[in-house]
Design an enzyme around this catalytic site. Sequence first.
Site, PDB file in Angstrom:
ATOM      1  N   ARG A 130       0.928  -0.961   0.111  1.00  0.00           N
ATOM      2  CA  ARG A 130       0.050   0.032  -0.113  1.00  0.00           C
ATOM      3  C   ARG A 130       0.717   1.300  -0.058  1.00  0.00           C
ATOM      4  O   ARG A 130       1.001   2.135   0.989  1.00  0.00           O
ATOM      5  CB  ARG A 130      -0.990   0.025   1.301  1.00  0.00           C
ATOM      6  CG  ARG A 130      -1.972  -1.042   1.131  1.00  0.00           C
ATOM      7  CD  ARG A 130      -3.051  -0.733  -0.199  1.00  0.00           C
ATOM      8  NE  ARG A 130      -3.877  -1.700  -0.362  1.00  0.00           N
ATOM      9  CZ  ARG A 130      -5.147  -1.743   0.257  1.00  0.00           C
ATOM     10  NH1 ARG A 130      -5.580  -0.844   1.019  1.00  0.00           N
ATOM     11  NH2 ARG A 130      -6.001  -2.629   0.132  1.00  0.00           N
ATOM     12  N   GLN A 135      -0.562   2.051  -6.555  1.00  0.00           N
ATOM     13  CA  GLN A 135      -1.949   2.293  -6.558  1.00  0.00           C
ATOM     14  C   GLN A 135      -2.699   1.576  -7.820  1.00  0.00           C
ATOM     15  O   GLN A 135      -3.889   1.130  -7.604  1.00  0.00           O
ATOM     16  CB  GLN A 135      -2.386   3.627  -6.286  1.00  0.00           C
ATOM     17  CG  GLN A 135      -2.173   4.028  -4.828  1.00  0.00           C
ATOM     18  CD  GLN A 135      -2.525   5.619  -4.553  1.00  0.00           C
ATOM     19  OE1 GLN A 135      -2.743   6.340  -5.623  1.00  0.00           O
ATOM     20  NE2 GLN A 135      -2.358   5.960  -3.347  1.00  0.00           N
ATOM     21  N   ASP A 138      -3.690  -2.013  -7.325  1.00  0.00           N
ATOM     22  CA  ASP A 138      -4.382  -2.321  -5.794  1.00  0.00           C
ATOM     23  C   ASP A 138      -5.921  -2.745  -6.281  1.00  0.00           C
ATOM     24  O   ASP A 138      -6.652  -2.075  -6.348  1.00  0.00           O
ATOM     25  CB  ASP A 138      -4.621  -1.009  -5.146  1.00  0.00           C
ATOM     26  CG  ASP A 138      -4.921  -1.258  -3.530  1.00  0.00           C
ATOM     27  OD1 ASP A 138      -5.329  -2.400  -3.383  1.00  0.00           O
ATOM     28  OD2 ASP A 138      -4.932  -0.405  -2.862  1.00  0.00           O
ATOM     29  N   SER A 141      -8.707  -2.523  -3.231  1.00  0.00           N
ATOM     30  CA  SER A 141      -9.147  -1.359  -2.925  1.00  0.00           C
ATOM     31  C   SER A 141     -10.461  -1.282  -4.233  1.00  0.00           C
ATOM     32  O   SER A 141     -11.299  -0.740  -3.861  1.00  0.00           O
ATOM     33  CB  SER A 141      -8.325  -0.066  -3.110  1.00  0.00           C
ATOM     34  OG  SER A 141      -7.517   0.019  -1.968  1.00  0.00           O
ATOM     35  N   TYR A 236      -0.971  -0.664  10.025  1.00  0.00           N
ATOM     36  CA  TYR A 236      -2.173  -1.457  10.080  1.00  0.00           C
ATOM     37  C   TYR A 236      -3.351  -0.927  11.220  1.00  0.00           C
ATOM     38  O   TYR A 236      -2.710  -0.369  12.268  1.00  0.00           O
ATOM     39  CB  TYR A 236      -1.497  -2.892  10.600  1.00  0.00           C
ATOM     40  CG  TYR A 236      -1.139  -3.669   9.602  1.00  0.00           C
ATOM     41  CD1 TYR A 236      -1.462  -4.522   8.936  1.00  0.00           C
ATOM     42  CD2 TYR A 236       0.367  -3.531   9.257  1.00  0.00           C
ATOM     43  CE1 TYR A 236      -1.004  -5.367   7.973  1.00  0.00           C
ATOM     44  CE2 TYR A 236       0.947  -4.060   8.430  1.00  0.00           C
ATOM     45  CZ  TYR A 236       0.476  -5.257   7.755  1.00  0.00           C
ATOM     46  OH  TYR A 236       0.893  -6.018   6.939  1.00  0.00           O
TER      47      TYR A 236
END
Length: 566
Positions: A130, A135, A138, A141, A236
Amino acid sequence: MRIGIPDDGGPLVPATPTTTARLVGLGYDVLVSAGAGAGAGFPDAAYEAAGAAVVSDAEAWASDVVAITRAPDALATPGPAGLRPGARGPDGLRIGAVLIAQIAPAARPDLVRALANRGVTALALDAVPRISRAQSLDVLSALSNVAGYRAVVEAAAEFGGMFSGQVTAAGTTPPANVFVIGAGVAGLAAIGAAGSLGAQVRAFDVRPEVAEQIESMGATVVRADDAAQQVSTDGYASSLTADQEAAAQRAYAVETAAADIVITTALVRGTAPTTITAEMVANMRPGSVIVDLAAPGGGNCELTVPGKRVVSDNGVVVLGWTDLPDRMPRHTSELLGTAVANLVQLGTPGRDGRLALDPEDVVVRGMTVAAGGEVLWPPPPVAVSAPASGVEPAETSGSRRARPTNRARPTGGGASRHARPTGKPAHPAVRAVLIGLAATLAALAVAASPADQAAHFTVLALAVVVGFYVISHVSHALHTPLMSQTNAISGIILVGGMLQIGSANPVVTTLAVLASAVASINIFGGFLVTHRMLGMFRRGPADVSEAQVTPVIRASDTGADEGSRR
C-alpha cells in the site's frame, strides 16, 4: 512470451478486450480460453479483434504467464517425470510458469507451498504494497469499491420502500435511514451510492480523521469520542480496547435502532470484529436490512452466515454475501484487467514481450509469494516515510492495511527514481519580515500620494484583504459559480476602463486600455471554463429530448418528486 487467460469457472475474467490490446501492444501473444469472458459480457470475437487468439482451456493454462481471477483451491504436485499428459485446469500449469492471481497467501500457506514446489513464480494481486506507486495495481481497493456500491444495490432490493423521500398529492413518505459502519474504501462507496439514491446517510468510524471524508460525501458523522483510536506506526489498523469497544457499541445500539439499512465494513487484518450484536438486531424495526461486507472475515453481525441470507425472529434481513464484486462482473473484470495489464507493463520495460521482474523493486517483491522453488511470503516490511498521525488505516471490506495519506514512498527497490523533490516552505520569521516590508512600502506610497488618492488606496487595500479572506474560505465545490460572479466584477472593470480610454492623461489612457484588455480576457475565459464545467453535468441530445422531459415534470401526482427525476 505467451500470456494465457483460462476460464476459471467464475463470471470474472482478468483481461478485457481493451486490456488485451494493451498486452498485445507490449509484444505478448495473448491466448484466451474460449468463453472465458462470456460471464462478463465479452465475447470471443471481441478478444480476437483485440489481437488475441481464442484457444482451448488446456492451451491457455500451459502458457508462460497465466492470469486468473483467483488462485485454485489445490494444485497437484508434479511427479518425477513432470506433469502428467493431458492435465486439465490448474494442474495444466507448467513448471516454471508465472501465475498472476488473487492468492490470499496469509490464509492459504499450503497453496503457496504447492506453487513453490512446482517452481511457479506466483504474484498475488491481493498482496500489493500500500504505497502510492503501486496504487494502479491495488485490486483490493478496487474490489472494495465495487462491493460497497453493490451492498447498497442489494439493500435496495431487500428493503420494502424507496430510498428517497416522496412528496405526492396523496401524502409524503420519509427517506430511508442508512447507517454505515467504517469509512474505508467500501464504506465511502456505500455512502456515495446510498446518498445518490436520496437516503439520509449516517456513518461512523473509529478514526476521527476520516470525518471530513464522510462529510464530503454528504453524510452525517456519528461521533463517539471515547471510541476514537490512533493508528499504529506499521500502517495497520489495530483492535479496539475494551473501553473503546464499549463506547462504539453504545453508538451502534443507538444508530441501528433508528436505521432502515445498516452496512458494516469493519475488518482488522482480515478478521471481522463484532459490531452488531443479536440484541441490537432484535431492537431494529421489522423489514430493516443489514448488509455485512465483512462476511468473508466471519461477519460483523452476530447473525451473519457467510454466503447466506438470514432473517431474524423480528423480521430483519441479514445479508452475508461474499461475492458482491462478482455480481457486477463487467466492471469488476475491467478493474481486474487493468491491474493485470499495469503489472505486466511494470515488468516489461522494453515492450519486447518478455516479462522481466525486478526482485529489488519493492512493489514486485511485495507481490511475489513464491519463486525459484522457495516460499517468499511474508515479504520484508516496506519502510515508508509516513508518520503515525498521517496514516489512514484500512478498516474496510477487502482491505488489509493502511493507506498512507501523505503519499508515502518506499525507501528501497528503485523508489529513488520516483521520488519528487518538494519545495522547502519559507520560515515564519522570513514571511513576517516580507509582509511587514510590503506593508511599510504601501504606507509610504499612500503618505506620498495626494489627499484625494489616499482614499482610493485605502479602498483598494480593504478590497484586497476582504477578497482574499472571502475567496480562501469558499468550498472547492463552489469555485465554478464563484467564477461566474467574478466575471460580473470584471465586467464592471471593463466598463470603467472603456470610460477612461478617452482621458487626456496618457498614463490614465494606457492603464485603461490594459485594464480593458485584461478584464476582457478574464470574462471570456471565465465563461468558457464555466460552460465546459457545466457541460459535464448536462445531458446530451441523445439522452433525452425536451419533449420527453416536459410530461415527466408535470406528472407530480404520480409520486415522483422533481429532485429524484434529475
